[in-house]
Design a protein around this motif. Structure first.
Motif, short mmCIF file in Angstrom:
data_model
loop_
_atom_site.label_atom_id
_atom_site.label_comp_id
_atom_site.label_asym_id
_atom_site.label_seq_id
_atom_site.Cartn_x
_atom_site.Cartn_y
_atom_site.Cartn_z
N ASP A 83 0.61 -1.29 0.35
CA ASP A 83 -0.11 0.03 0.09
C ASP A 83 0.73 1.20 0.26
O ASP A 83 0.72 3.02 -0.52
CB ASP A 83 -0.35 0.42 1.50
CG ASP A 83 -2.27 -0.92 1.47
OD1 ASP A 83 -2.49 -1.19 -0.55
OD2 ASP A 83 -3.15 -0.84 1.95
N LEU A 84 2.09 1.22 1.15
CA LEU A 84 2.76 2.32 0.53
C LEU A 84 3.18 2.58 -0.20
O LEU A 84 3.48 4.07 -0.91
CB LEU A 84 4.07 1.98 2.57
CG LEU A 84 4.43 3.20 2.31
CD1 LEU A 84 3.52 4.29 3.25
CD2 LEU A 84 5.55 2.92 3.82
N VAL A 85 3.92 1.49 -0.99
CA VAL A 85 3.99 1.86 -2.39
C VAL A 85 3.88 2.34 -2.94
O VAL A 85 4.13 2.58 -4.29
CB VAL A 85 5.32 0.58 -2.89
CG1 VAL A 85 5.86 1.01 -4.02
CG2 VAL A 85 6.27 0.12 -1.56
N ASP A 86 2.94 2.00 -3.45
CA ASP A 86 1.70 2.42 -4.11
C ASP A 86 1.62 3.39 -3.79
O ASP A 86 1.21 3.73 -5.18
CB ASP A 86 0.09 1.25 -4.00
CG ASP A 86 -0.88 1.77 -5.06
OD1 ASP A 86 -0.27 1.83 -6.21
OD2 ASP A 86 -2.09 1.23 -4.97
N PHE A 87 1.03 3.80 -3.02
CA PHE A 87 0.11 5.62 -2.29
C PHE A 87 1.62 6.45 -3.36
O PHE A 87 1.43 7.59 -3.46
CB PHE A 87 0.21 5.80 -1.20
CG PHE A 87 -0.84 4.81 -0.36
CD1 PHE A 87 -1.74 4.04 -0.99
CD2 PHE A 87 -0.86 4.63 0.97
CE1 PHE A 87 -2.67 3.49 -1.14
CE2 PHE A 87 -1.67 3.95 1.41
CZ PHE A 87 -2.31 3.67 0.41
N THR A 88 2.95 5.96 -2.83
CA THR A 88 4.11 6.73 -2.88
C THR A 88 4.34 6.53 -5.12
O THR A 88 4.51 8.02 -5.30
CB THR A 88 5.10 6.40 -2.80
OG1 THR A 88 5.05 6.28 -0.89
CG2 THR A 88 6.89 7.10 -2.58
N ILE A 89 4.28 5.54 -5.68
CA ILE A 89 4.16 5.65 -7.10
C ILE A 89 2.85 6.56 -7.21
O ILE A 89 3.25 7.13 -8.70
CB ILE A 89 4.42 4.32 -7.58
CG1 ILE A 89 5.73 3.25 -6.99
CG2 ILE A 89 4.08 4.39 -9.37
CD1 ILE A 89 5.80 2.79 -7.64
N ASN A 90 2.38 6.47 -6.80
CA ASN A 90 0.88 6.51 -7.59
C ASN A 90 -0.17 8.16 -6.68
O ASN A 90 -1.04 8.43 -6.70
CB ASN A 90 -0.05 5.87 -7.48
CG ASN A 90 0.20 4.78 -9.01
OD1 ASN A 90 0.09 4.45 -9.42
ND2 ASN A 90 0.38 3.72 -8.27
N ARG A 91 1.11 8.79 -6.07
CA ARG A 91 0.60 9.86 -5.42
C ARG A 91 -0.31 11.21 -6.19
O ARG A 91 -1.10 11.40 -5.51
CB ARG A 91 2.34 10.54 -4.56
CG ARG A 91 2.24 11.06 -3.56
CD ARG A 91 3.24 12.27 -2.28
NE ARG A 91 2.61 12.51 -1.72
CZ ARG A 91 3.88 13.41 -1.54
NH1 ARG A 91 4.56 13.36 -1.68
NH2 ARG A 91 3.45 14.21 -0.14
N ASP A 92 0.89 10.96 -7.62
CA ASP A 92 -0.21 12.51 -8.32
C ASP A 92 -1.29 12.29 -8.39
O ASP A 92 -2.55 12.90 -8.34
CB ASP A 92 0.60 13.20 -9.60
CG ASP A 92 2.11 13.54 -8.79
OD1 ASP A 92 2.25 14.30 -7.67
OD2 ASP A 92 3.48 13.79 -9.28
N LYS A 93 -1.63 10.66 -9.30
CA LYS A 93 -2.92 10.33 -9.44
C LYS A 93 -3.59 10.22 -8.52
O LYS A 93 -5.36 11.08 -8.70
CB LYS A 93 -3.01 9.08 -9.69
CG LYS A 93 -2.23 8.78 -11.47
CD LYS A 93 -1.88 7.57 -11.64
CE LYS A 93 -1.95 6.76 -13.60
NZ LYS A 93 -1.54 5.34 -12.85
N ILE A 94 -3.27 9.72 -7.54
CA ILE A 94 -4.30 9.84 -6.11
C ILE A 94 -4.72 11.14 -5.76
O ILE A 94 -6.21 11.67 -5.29
CB ILE A 94 -4.02 9.09 -4.65
CG1 ILE A 94 -3.40 7.95 -5.25
CG2 ILE A 94 -4.57 9.66 -3.35
CD1 ILE A 94 -2.20 6.76 -4.26
N ARG A 95 -3.63 12.55 -5.11
CA ARG A 95 -4.09 13.44 -5.14
C ARG A 95 -4.63 14.78 -6.67
O ARG A 95 -6.14 14.80 -5.77
CB ARG A 95 -2.89 14.60 -5.29
CG ARG A 95 -2.24 14.29 -3.99
CD ARG A 95 -0.96 15.19 -3.85
NE ARG A 95 -0.63 15.57 -2.47
CZ ARG A 95 0.89 15.89 -1.99
NH1 ARG A 95 1.23 16.34 -2.82
NH2 ARG A 95 1.22 16.08 -1.02
#
Lengths: 148, 176
Positions: A129-141
């Motif tokens: 989850d943490l890696v996923d949130f970091t890599i896709n940070r822009d998309k999530i924002r």
């Protein structure tokens, strides 16, 4: 958070207080004072840490790095909490037999180790989850604030 | 993102299944303990006479037999039931001690809902150490002290327990 306080502090505290003196088939069994104090100390210490961490995990925005970090810390603390059952002596609960020179030992080590295995999988998914949130940070924002 | 979400949910459902299963096993194990221990009839030293025959001159005629009854009223099989008895001979005048009997006996597993009506037996000198026997067991200067241990595994072998009673003098202590 209240749930964590209940499951990690209140329920174990009440359970160990209840089994502190037991009577089985007319024979009185008692948890040793030192054993009881050790168990309660570690259960409350880690229970407070887990509950505190749970507050930060659940108050953080969804899919945020902060949430991922606190969720991971919380799971690691959960592992330490479980392991505290081992080094506090709670995985081998020893009761004195009041009437005779004897004792009853209940060994829960295997059960704790299986739970540790499950927590290992949970740690794996939290790291993912943490890696996923970091890599896709822009998309999530972008998704969070409704921008494309 | 879609593949990541599928993977995450698959693992989460798997972990939820494992956690739920373990919680169910723990709760049922606790309930089993309450069910078995709350009824004194489930664990009994049976009505048949307990035999302690000691013969210092003919060790082959020395016998120990303790009948017992165990009813597994719980949800899981009781595995690896092992009973051990040690008997120590103590000379009151000199406080000298010597093992005269040592035996462990393993019994068959008791499936959930069934019972075991069996005997801890050491017949015809089995488990005895004749070399440590006194000249006579009727000597008022000697005492026999028993160490008894019972161990088994429960809840799919995830928990084990043992009961140890030390220095029990069957002639002066009352055993429930």
């Amino acid at each position: 958070m209240i749930g964590y306080v209940g499951f990690t502090i209140i329920v174990p505290f009440l359970t160990f207080s209840w089994i502190r003196t037991l009577e089985i088939s007319g024979i009185e069994l008692g948890l040793t004072q030192q054993g009881y104090n050790n168990i309660i100390f570690w259960v409350i210490a880690f229970g407070l840490l887990i509950s505190g961490c749970a507050f930060f995990t659940y108050s953080a925005p969804k899919q945020s790095i902060r949430k991922g970090v606190f969720a991971l810390i919380q799971i690691i603390l959960n592992c330490m909490y479980l392991w505290s059952y081992k080094f506090s002596g709670a995985t081998a609960v020893e009761f004195e037999i009041t009437l005779y020179d004897g004792f009853v030992t209940i060994n829960l080590e295997q059960m704790v180790l299986v739970y540790m295995g499950i927590y290992f999988l949970t740690i794996a998914i939290k790291i993912y989850d943490l890696v996923d949130f970091t890599i896709n940070r822009d998309k999530i924002r972008q998704k969070r604030w409704g921008r494309e | 993102m879609r593949a990541a979400r599928v993977f995450r949910w698959t693992v989460r459902i798997f972990i939820l299944f494992l956690t739920g299963t373990m919680t169910a096993v723990s709760v049922l194990g606790g309930l089993s303990a309450v069910q078995i221990l709350s009824n004194p009839a489930n664990i009994q030293i049976a009505d048949d006479p307990v035999v302690f025959q000691f013969n210092s001159t003919q060790p082959e005629k020395t016998n120990v037999s303790v009948p017992f009854y165990l009813n597994n009223d719980g949800y899981y099989s009781l595995n690896g039931l092992n009973i051990g008895i040690n008997i120590t001979l103590v000379y009151n005048s000199t406080s000298e001690e010597a093992f005269i009997f040592r035996k462990n006996q393993t019994f068959p597993d008791i499936p959930a809902g069934s019972f075991l009506d069996s005997n801890f037996e050491a017949l015809n000198g089995d488990g005895f150490i004749p070399g440590n026997f006194p000249e006579s067991f009727d000597d008022p200067n000697i005492e026999l002290w028993f160490n008894i241990s019972v161990s088994a595994r429960y809840s799919l072998d995830l928990l084990s327990f043992s009961v140890n009673i030390n220095n029990l003098n069957l002639w002066s202590d009352t055993l429930y």
